[in-house]
Scaffold this active site. Sequence first.
Site, PDB file in Angstrom:
ATOM      1  CE  LYS A 227      -3.713   0.757  -1.180  1.00 26.30           C
ATOM      2  NZ  LYS A 227      -4.467   0.367   0.043  1.00 26.30           N
TER       3      LYS A 227
ATOM      4  CB  VAL B 225      -0.163  -5.841   4.189  1.00 24.25           C
ATOM      5  CG1 VAL B 225      -1.521  -5.350   4.605  1.00 24.25           C
ATOM      6  CG2 VAL B 225      -0.059  -5.996   2.694  1.00 24.25           C
TER       7      VAL B 225
ATOM      8  CE1 TYR C 137      -3.807   0.070   4.999  1.00 23.19           C
ATOM      9  CE2 TYR C 137      -2.251  -0.246   6.779  1.00 23.19           C
ATOM     10  CZ  TYR C 137      -2.595  -0.401   5.456  1.00 23.19           C
ATOM     11  OH  TYR C 137      -1.734  -1.015   4.594  1.00 23.19           O
TER      12      TYR C 137
ATOM     13  CB  SER D 227      -0.929   0.034   1.208  1.00 26.27           C
ATOM     14  OG  SER D 227      -2.052  -0.738   0.942  1.00 26.27           O
TER      15      SER D 227
ATOM     16  CE1 TYR E 181      -4.097  -1.199  -4.873  1.00 27.39           C
ATOM     17  CE2 TYR E 181      -4.886  -3.464  -4.840  1.00 27.39           C
ATOM     18  CZ  TYR E 181      -4.478  -2.331  -4.167  1.00 27.39           C
ATOM     19  OH  TYR E 181      -4.444  -2.318  -2.788  1.00 27.39           O
TER      20      TYR E 181
HETATM   21  N1  GLU Z   1      -2.018  -5.943  -1.897  1.00 24.47           N
HETATM   22  C1  GLU Z   1      -2.725  -5.573  -0.708  1.00 24.47           C
HETATM   23  C2  GLU Z   1      -4.204  -5.498  -0.998  1.00 24.47           C
HETATM   24  O1  GLU Z   1      -4.606  -4.791  -1.863  1.00 24.47           O
HETATM   25  C3  GLU Z   1      -2.198  -4.267  -0.209  1.00 24.47           C
HETATM   26  C4  GLU Z   1      -2.842  -3.919   1.039  1.00 24.47           C
HETATM   27  C5  GLU Z   1      -2.028  -3.056   1.923  1.00 24.47           C
HETATM   28  O2  GLU Z   1      -0.791  -2.991   1.866  1.00 24.47           O
HETATM   29  O3  GLU Z   1      -2.681  -2.409   2.735  1.00 24.47           O
HETATM   30  O4  GLU Z   1      -4.981  -6.154  -0.354  1.00 24.47           O
END
Ligand code: GLU
Length: 389
Positions: A66, A258, A240, A63, A188
């Site tokens: 992003k 994550v 988050y 993430s 993505y």
């Molecule tokens: N590849 C993970 C997902 O989209 C990334 C989530 C994350 O790092 O928060 O579920």
Amino acid sequence: MDPIAPMLEAVLQEVREDTSGAVADYIPQLAAAPPDRLAFAVVGPRGHVFSVGDDEVAFTIQSVSKPFVLALALERLGRDAVFARVGVEPSGEPFNAISLEAGTGRPANPMVNAGAIATSGLAAEGSAAERSSTLRDTLSRFAGRSLSIDEEVYLGESETGHRNRALAHLLRSHGIIDGDVTTVVETYFRQCSILVTVRDLSVMAATLAFGGVNPVTGERVVREAVARDVVSVMASCGMYDYSGEWMLRVGMPAKSGVSGDLMAIAPSQFGVATFSPRLDRHGNSVRGIRVLERLSEEFGMHVFEPHESIAEPGIRIERTDGGVIVHLGGELAFSGAARVVGVLRDLTGADSESDVLVDASALARAHPAALSVLRAQLETEGGRLHFTQ
Ligand code: GLU
């Protein structure tokens, strides 16, 4: 000896014993990460990367990609077009929540999965391979080196990513993403699978911290306004459903992923990154948070700490045969300009004969509003005040 690395090492030692939390296990490739890995890197304005711990270990960015993909979408389409399709409000919900605005289907923000998938859809064009290569190129420019994709992690993400696919289909049904859903969602998954080290991430963070200019390569990667928008979204939505408390305790715009990675920004000062795979219940790295808490407290990096130098620009007065020269240095902001005007008034009032030259050539940065204040003062003083920039 370099004094910075031992200070970073000391912070790392303080948190090393904390083995709480659990490694992400939704795909085997992440579940297999050695949980004790720990790394920390910091980059300042001169582009020197200080790093300690497992700083050569590569992990998938997840993430933390992003914000950079948001930057690319903003650079490409502009703020209005992007934020028409994805909001900027913290959701207070887990990262993969199916929460879309009633009626419009607009995801809460670009840092939760729904918003990130929407942003990926806006950031590039063409086939999944073409889009993925555009995204990888942009992230590489942020990092200052060519990054690659972990194909195994990508396959794991793609094989298990049913929830993300469901989100993408919902977004498609609302017209938030256009065209082929699979193309967008595979882009993505690939963006999440880009491999980085903690050193890379610190440089990427620093590029945002320094207004879009990579401090290592000197390259402008995105416009200053784009970097500011991205950092603003990170400040409210980057951690988050822990984002509010994070801002209170640490006070640095940040983004976590994550795989246990975390990057944070002290605007105009530092880009910071940590890596430690065990996560807390919000999905944030346990030891990463502790490192950043120490850093914020000990090194004064909370964004809302007072920064007096902004209100107090450097002012040096030199008296010469031809008159008085007022040398300005550092950063001149609107608040600082008022102080300079006070000094100029004192000078012209006390000595009605000599000319006063304001030398602004050594300013590191001058806000246009601050310069307008100075120019207005020059006009009121008539021909006696001069200005060089
Ligand atoms: N590849 C993970 C997902 O989209 C990334 C989530 C994350 O790092 O928060 O579920």
